[in-house]
Write a protein that holds these residues in place. Sequence first.
Motif, PDB file in Angstrom:
ATOM      1  N   THR A  49       0.821  -1.227   0.000  1.00 19.40           N
ATOM      2  CA  THR A  49       0.000   0.000   0.000  1.00 19.40           C
ATOM      3  C   THR A  49       0.851   1.271   0.000  1.00 19.40           C
ATOM      4  O   THR A  49       0.299   2.372  -0.032  1.00 19.40           O
ATOM      5  CB  THR A  49      -0.908   0.042   1.241  1.00 19.40           C
ATOM      6  OG1 THR A  49      -0.067   0.111   2.402  1.00 19.40           O
ATOM      7  CG2 THR A  49      -1.813  -1.168   1.328  1.00 19.40           C
ATOM      8  N   GLY A  50       2.155   1.119   0.104  1.00 21.69           N
ATOM      9  CA  GLY A  50       3.037   2.298   0.087  1.00 21.69           C
ATOM     10  C   GLY A  50       3.080   3.023   1.410  1.00 21.69           C
ATOM     11  O   GLY A  50       3.628   4.128   1.505  1.00 21.69           O
ATOM     12  N   ASP A  51       2.563   2.373   2.443  1.00 20.09           N
ATOM     13  CA  ASP A  51       2.500   3.005   3.767  1.00 20.09           C
ATOM     14  C   ASP A  51       3.880   3.487   4.226  1.00 20.09           C
ATOM     15  O   ASP A  51       4.012   4.555   4.823  1.00 20.09           O
ATOM     16  CB  ASP A  51       1.912   1.969   4.735  1.00 20.09           C
ATOM     17  CG  ASP A  51       1.898   2.444   6.162  1.00 20.09           C
ATOM     18  OD1 ASP A  51       1.744   3.656   6.375  1.00 20.09           O
ATOM     19  OD2 ASP A  51       2.032   1.607   7.071  1.00 20.09           O
ATOM     20  N   GLN A  52       4.917   2.706   3.908  1.00 17.36           N
ATOM     21  CA  GLN A  52       6.261   3.066   4.359  1.00 17.36           C
ATOM     22  C   GLN A  52       6.704   4.450   3.855  1.00 17.36           C
ATOM     23  O   GLN A  52       7.422   5.160   4.536  1.00 17.36           O
ATOM     24  CB  GLN A  52       7.268   1.997   3.896  1.00 17.36           C
ATOM     25  CG  GLN A  52       8.708   2.264   4.290  1.00 17.36           C
ATOM     26  CD  GLN A  52       8.923   2.250   5.798  1.00 17.36           C
ATOM     27  OE1 GLN A  52       8.763   1.227   6.443  1.00 17.36           O
ATOM     28  NE2 GLN A  52       9.276   3.390   6.380  1.00 17.36           N
ATOM     29  N   LEU A  53       6.247   4.812   2.657  1.00 18.26           N
ATOM     30  CA  LEU A  53       6.718   6.078   2.068  1.00 18.26           C
ATOM     31  C   LEU A  53       5.680   7.190   2.171  1.00 18.26           C
ATOM     32  O   LEU A  53       5.892   8.287   1.671  1.00 18.26           O
ATOM     33  CB  LEU A  53       7.088   5.861   0.588  1.00 18.26           C
ATOM     34  CG  LEU A  53       8.159   4.803   0.314  1.00 18.26           C
ATOM     35  CD1 LEU A  53       8.477   4.748  -1.172  1.00 18.26           C
ATOM     36  CD2 LEU A  53       9.438   5.095   1.106  1.00 18.26           C
ATOM     37  N   ARG A  54       4.556   6.885   2.844  1.00 18.53           N
ATOM     38  CA  ARG A  54       3.442   7.839   2.784  1.00 18.53           C
ATOM     39  C   ARG A  54       3.769   9.158   3.454  1.00 18.53           C
ATOM     40  O   ARG A  54       3.341  10.211   3.003  1.00 18.53           O
ATOM     41  CB  ARG A  54       2.196   7.211   3.424  1.00 18.53           C
ATOM     42  CG  ARG A  54       0.917   7.781   2.846  1.00 18.53           C
ATOM     43  CD  ARG A  54      -0.277   6.957   3.233  1.00 18.53           C
ATOM     44  NE  ARG A  54      -0.349   5.687   2.557  1.00 18.53           N
ATOM     45  CZ  ARG A  54      -1.062   4.649   2.965  1.00 18.53           C
ATOM     46  NH1 ARG A  54      -1.746   4.744   4.086  1.00 18.53           N
ATOM     47  NH2 ARG A  54      -1.087   3.524   2.295  1.00 18.53           N
ATOM     48  N   ASP A  55       4.546   9.120   4.522  1.00 13.60           N
ATOM     49  CA  ASP A  55       4.798  10.396   5.204  1.00 13.60           C
ATOM     50  C   ASP A  55       5.689  11.319   4.357  1.00 13.60           C
ATOM     51  O   ASP A  55       5.778  12.504   4.608  1.00 13.60           O
ATOM     52  CB  ASP A  55       5.403  10.173   6.593  1.00 13.60           C
ATOM     53  CG  ASP A  55       6.794   9.588   6.521  1.00 13.60           C
ATOM     54  OD1 ASP A  55       7.137   9.000   5.474  1.00 13.60           O
ATOM     55  OD2 ASP A  55       7.537   9.723   7.511  1.00 13.60           O
ATOM     56  N   ARG A  56       6.299  10.741   3.331  1.00 16.26           N
ATOM     57  CA  ARG A  56       7.131  11.572   2.450  1.00 16.26           C
ATOM     58  C   ARG A  56       6.270  12.430   1.526  1.00 16.26           C
ATOM     59  O   ARG A  56       6.772  13.331   0.864  1.00 16.26           O
ATOM     60  CB  ARG A  56       8.063  10.693   1.626  1.00 16.26           C
ATOM     61  CG  ARG A  56       8.844   9.723   2.498  1.00 16.26           C
ATOM     62  CD  ARG A  56       9.828   8.990   1.689  1.00 16.26           C
ATOM     63  NE  ARG A  56      10.744   9.936   1.082  1.00 16.26           N
ATOM     64  CZ  ARG A  56      11.800  10.460   1.682  1.00 16.26           C
ATOM     65  NH1 ARG A  56      12.085  10.123   2.915  1.00 16.26           N
ATOM     66  NH2 ARG A  56      12.570  11.314   1.072  1.00 16.26           N
ATOM     67  N   ALA A  57       4.969  12.141   1.496  1.00 15.23           N
ATOM     68  CA  ALA A  57       4.068  12.916   0.636  1.00 15.23           C
ATOM     69  C   ALA A  57       3.564  14.164   1.352  1.00 15.23           C
ATOM     70  O   ALA A  57       2.981  15.033   0.740  1.00 15.23           O
ATOM     71  CB  ALA A  57       2.880  12.061   0.231  1.00 15.23           C
ATOM     72  N   ARG A  58       3.791  14.228   2.660  1.00 15.69           N
ATOM     73  CA  ARG A  58       3.290  15.383   3.418  1.00 15.69           C
ATOM     74  C   ARG A  58       3.743  16.680   2.796  1.00 15.69           C
ATOM     75  O   ARG A  58       4.899  16.850   2.438  1.00 15.69           O
ATOM     76  CB  ARG A  58       3.806  15.312   4.858  1.00 15.69           C
ATOM     77  CG  ARG A  58       2.808  14.682   5.758  1.00 15.69           C
ATOM     78  CD  ARG A  58       3.218  14.885   7.203  1.00 15.69           C
ATOM     79  NE  ARG A  58       3.076  13.621   7.896  1.00 15.69           N
ATOM     80  CZ  ARG A  58       4.005  13.081   8.649  1.00 15.69           C
ATOM     81  NH1 ARG A  58       5.158  13.674   8.808  1.00 15.69           N
ATOM     82  NH2 ARG A  58       3.781  11.949   9.255  1.00 15.69           N
ATOM     83  N   GLY A  59       2.827  17.608   2.673  1.00 21.28           N
ATOM     84  CA  GLY A  59       3.193  18.931   2.161  1.00 21.28           C
ATOM     85  C   GLY A  59       3.160  18.999   0.649  1.00 21.28           C
ATOM     86  O   GLY A  59       3.293  20.067   0.082  1.00 21.28           O
ATOM     87  N   ARG A  60       2.989  17.853  -0.010  1.00 23.25           N
ATOM     88  CA  ARG A  60       2.909  17.898  -1.477  1.00 23.25           C
ATOM     89  C   ARG A  60       1.460  18.089  -1.900  1.00 23.25           C
ATOM     90  O   ARG A  60       0.564  17.554  -1.269  1.00 23.25           O
ATOM     91  CB  ARG A  60       3.420  16.605  -2.099  1.00 23.25           C
ATOM     92  CG  ARG A  60       4.896  16.394  -1.886  1.00 23.25           C
ATOM     93  CD  ARG A  60       5.280  15.072  -2.529  1.00 23.25           C
ATOM     94  NE  ARG A  60       6.523  14.586  -1.975  1.00 23.25           N
ATOM     95  CZ  ARG A  60       7.718  14.941  -2.404  1.00 23.25           C
ATOM     96  NH1 ARG A  60       7.837  15.790  -3.388  1.00 23.25           N
ATOM     97  NH2 ARG A  60       8.805  14.450  -1.854  1.00 23.25           N
ATOM     98  N   ALA A  61       1.278  18.793  -2.976  1.00 18.45           N
ATOM     99  CA  ALA A  61      -0.084  19.045  -3.450  1.00 18.45           C
ATOM    100  C   ALA A  61      -0.694  17.761  -3.985  1.00 18.45           C
ATOM    101  O   ALA A  61      -0.010  16.983  -4.656  1.00 18.45           O
ATOM    102  CB  ALA A  61      -0.044  20.094  -4.554  1.00 18.45           C
ATOM    103  N   ARG A  62      -1.941  17.503  -3.667  1.00 17.39           N
ATOM    104  CA  ARG A  62      -2.645  16.364  -4.228  1.00 17.39           C
ATOM    105  C   ARG A  62      -2.907  16.633  -5.714  1.00 17.39           C
ATOM    106  O   ARG A  62      -3.064  17.768  -6.119  1.00 17.39           O
ATOM    107  CB  ARG A  62      -3.986  16.194  -3.509  1.00 17.39           C
ATOM    108  CG  ARG A  62      -4.605  14.843  -3.688  1.00 17.39           C
ATOM    109  CD  ARG A  62      -5.896  14.788  -2.932  1.00 17.39           C
ATOM    110  NE  ARG A  62      -5.722  14.696  -1.496  1.00 17.39           N
ATOM    111  CZ  ARG A  62      -5.281  13.614  -0.863  1.00 17.39           C
ATOM    112  NH1 ARG A  62      -4.970  12.537  -1.535  1.00 17.39           N
ATOM    113  NH2 ARG A  62      -5.165  13.601   0.435  1.00 17.39           N
ATOM    114  N   GLY A  63      -2.921  15.627  -6.502  1.00 17.51           N
ATOM    115  CA  GLY A  63      -3.255  15.844  -7.908  1.00 17.51           C
ATOM    116  C   GLY A  63      -2.215  15.221  -8.806  1.00 17.51           C
ATOM    117  O   GLY A  63      -2.514  14.315  -9.553  1.00 17.51           O
TER     118      GLY A  63
END
Length: 239
Positions: A49-63
């Motif tokens: 599910t990519g959970d390991q890398l999910r916190d690296r998405a913080r602050g990035r714009a969705r889309g």
Amino acid sequence: MRRPKGYWYPPGLLYDLAFLTMFRGLRRRVARAVEDGRLYPWLDVCCGTGDQLRDRARGRARGHVPLVRVPVLARSRGHVPGVRVPALCGNELAIGLDLGFGFVRYAAARAPGVPFVCADAARLPFNSGSMRAVSVSFGLHDKSPESRAAILGEARRVLAPDGRLIAVDFENPWNAASRAGALVAWAIERLAGGDHYRNGREFLRRGGLRALLREHGFAECERRNIEFGSLGMVVARPL
Ligand SMILES: C[S@@+](CC[C@H](N)C(=O)[O-])C[C@H]1O[C@@H](n2cnc3c(N)ncnc32)[C@H](O)[C@@H]1O
């Protein structure tokens, strides 16, 4: 706002529902091992599910979802052309990789801005020596011995000479608490059933993660034994 495709992928949702909280500490430990050693680029194989890398998405714009599909490589024979590591995320590039396209799409939808690749961990579409960390969590015990060997062989190939393998998987219990923890793991594995369960039992008969890494020429640099689930988290270097 419209969710990206794959955001509601049921197997991904179920997996997250079952394990998101349970694995939070483990995810932090793996991330810390990479962070402390500044081990970038970092490739997380069998990322689910990519959970390991999910916190690296913080602050990035969705889309914007950088999603790379490499379906042909998984099936092709002979020479697999290397794909150059993209200079996407500055000097902290982290990439997730999984064979299941549904999981890859779900992972990408849940972590906007993080690159995910759909490919076989036993035939990695990356150049030799291009990664400084390869992590694999719960991605070895359920495979056949041949697949495990191929995955570890590929991890070794793409690792730079000073790179590290970070592996999380089952160990044979070593004390009373880990024996209780192993029961929980056994129940979950039994539910998975089939080859997954059979391979997992065989994995432990062969000595678990410790023996597997030794057998495939990785020397442990750091180890954490986790009683709940009877797990090992190991940072290892290729010999
Ligand atoms: C038990 S899940 C582990 C997911 C994740 N690493 C975690 O810690 O939650 C195993 C994952 O490995 C993926 N997988 C199985 N065989 C694979 C292969 N040959 N190459 C890449 N991924 C694979 C499956 O699709 C699944 O998502």
